[in-house]
Design an enzyme around this catalytic site. Structure first.
Site: not given
Ligand code: NAP
Ligand code: GDD
Length: 330
Positions: A14, A59, A126, A150, A154
């Site tokens: 993101d 950080d 989230t 997690y 959050k």
């Molecule tokens: P991501 O790809 O895992 O990015 C997380 C970022 O946080 C990375 O740049 C990571 O750097 C940095 N970070 C980790 N530990 C840190 C620390 N101690 N100090 C400073 N930075 C640190 O996650 P994303 O998918 O872009 O998501 C962005 C945010 O939205 C996260 O907070 C996630 O929980 C939240 N979110 C994501 C989703 C989704 O579906 N993608 C949905 C809802 C909420 P390194 O990689 O170097 O560790």
């Molecule tokens: N990662 C993963 N790997 N997930 C799997 C697998 C596998 O091999 N097999 C099944 N799953 C199922 C997980 O059990 C979960 O129910 C679903 O796929 C999605 O898993 P992830 O893609 O790891 O995402 P998440 O929903 O647990 O979390 C992501 O979305 C959240 C928002 O709802 C992350 O981006 C979180 O940071 C974010 O907050």
């Protein structure tokens, strides 16, 4: 006057899309980056913005570094995207997850309060906070029930963001985002794990794909669409919290079906269930109600799940083919 933004987590999925979006709007973009043993700039390179953002070392667990980053960037807006964001890892490293994903938020809020409390603040909350869902379609009013360390971390971040708004009249918003994906999604998340495997299977490098609970359902959207909602939240007259989602839910199984069929394969021939990927407590289904975002922000998801998954498969096919050429495997 040119606006400035500070993004924590700029090296993540993101962070990279948001940085590109803000640069296109004419912002000066600063990114907080923790020290890592090797470069984490590949996503910024992928989007061709590596040289357009200013990286500040720091950080989210280190308050002093956050204060320094704010003084250096003098931002109008701060987006807190930093987190240990992989749910499965949060059972292996629950304390680190609490410190980064939970306490990191109050560190940043304090840094803002101590430097310039007029800064507009976005917290990456989230849909995982809904966990064991209490309502079929989750909205801003649905009670939370976190199911992982997690999600619990959050939840703290969410409420402390609300609390700083109410206690100190700060402009703080919490975006309750449902899952969003892209070609630069981390490989450990299920969509990208699938699209990468589809490419490798199609190109003869791999035969099977091992997954956990493929009956889990998620409301998946495109990260490029979702960063616009983050920005919109910080442009309103008053700060508020918003659910950002597509309003459609799909099983992991059906998502696999879309990905494999896109290259003429069947997931049933390749997917193997491996209990190693089951979670101690699962979030079985998430489905968001994004009506408030539509009414108040004018925001709507633009990319369908089919478009998203095909875009990811195509990008992985392209990348794997390039890697094969370099290794002379093609
Ligand atoms: P991501 O790809 O895992 O990015 C997380 C970022 O946080 C990375 O740049 C990571 O750097 C940095 N970070 C980790 N530990 C840190 C620390 N101690 N100090 C400073 N930075 C640190 O996650 P994303 O998918 O872009 O998501 C962005 C945010 O939205 C996260 O907070 C996630 O929980 C939240 N979110 C994501 C989703 C989704 O579906 N993608 C949905 C809802 C909420 P390194 O990689 O170097 O560790
Ligand atoms: N990662 C993963 N790997 N997930 C799997 C697998 C596998 O091999 N097999 C099944 N799953 C199922 C997980 O059990 C979960 O129910 C679903 O796929 C999605 O898993 P992830 O893609 O790891 O995402 P998440 O929903 O647990 O979390 C992501 O979305 C959240 C928002 O709802 C992350 O981006 C979180 O940071 C974010 O907050």
């Amino acid at each position: 006057m040119t606006k400035a933004a500070l993004i924590t987590g700029i090296t993540g999925q993101d962070g990279a899309y948001l940085a590109k979006y803000l640069l296109e709007k004419g912002y000066r973009v600063y990114g907080l980056m923790p020290r890592r043993s090797s470069s984490m700039l590949w996503r910024l390179q992928y989007l061709n913005i590596e040289n357009d953002v200013e990286i500040i070392e720091g950080d989210i667990t280190d308050l002093a570094s956050l204060i320094r980053a704010i003084k250096k960037s003098n931002p109008n807006e701060v987006y807190n995207l930093a987190a240990q964001s992989f749910v499965a890892t949060s059972w292996e490293q629950p304390i680190l997850t609490a410190q980064v994903t939970g306490l990191g938020v109050v560190n940043l809020l304090e840094a803002i309060r101590l430097t310039d409390s007029s800064i507009h603040f976005y917290q990456a909350s989230t849909s995982e906070m809904f966990g064991l869902i209490q309502e079929a379609k989750q909205s801003e009013k649905t009670p939370f029930y976190p199911r992982s360390p997690y999600a619990a971390a959050k939840l703290y971040g969410h409420w402390i963001t609300v609390n700083y708004r109410e206690s100190f009249k700060m402009y703080t918003c919490s975006g309750i985002l449902f899952n969003h994906e892209s070609p630069i999604r981390g490989i450990e998340f299920v969509t990208r794990k699938v699209t990468d495997a589809v490419a490798r299977i199609k190109l003869g490098l791999q035969k099977e794909l091992r997954l956990g609970n493929i009956d889990a359902k998620r409301d998946w959207g495109f990260a490029g669409d979702y960063v616009e909602a983050m920005w919109l939240m910080l442009q309103q007259e008053t700060p508020d919290d918003y659910v950002i989602a597509t309003g459609r839910t799909t099983t992991v199984r059906d998502m696999c079906d879309i990905a494999f069929k896109h290259v003429g394969l069947f997931y049933e021939d390749h997917v193997v269930i491996d209990p190693k990927f089951y979670r101690p407590a699962e979030v079985d289904i998430l489905l968001g109600n994004p009506n408030k975002a539509k009414e108040k922000l004018g925001w709507e998801a633009k990319t369908s799940l089919e478009e998203l998954i095909c875009m990811m498969v195509d990008a992985d096919m392209d990348r794997v083919q390039k890697e094969m050429k370099v290794l002379n495997l093609g």
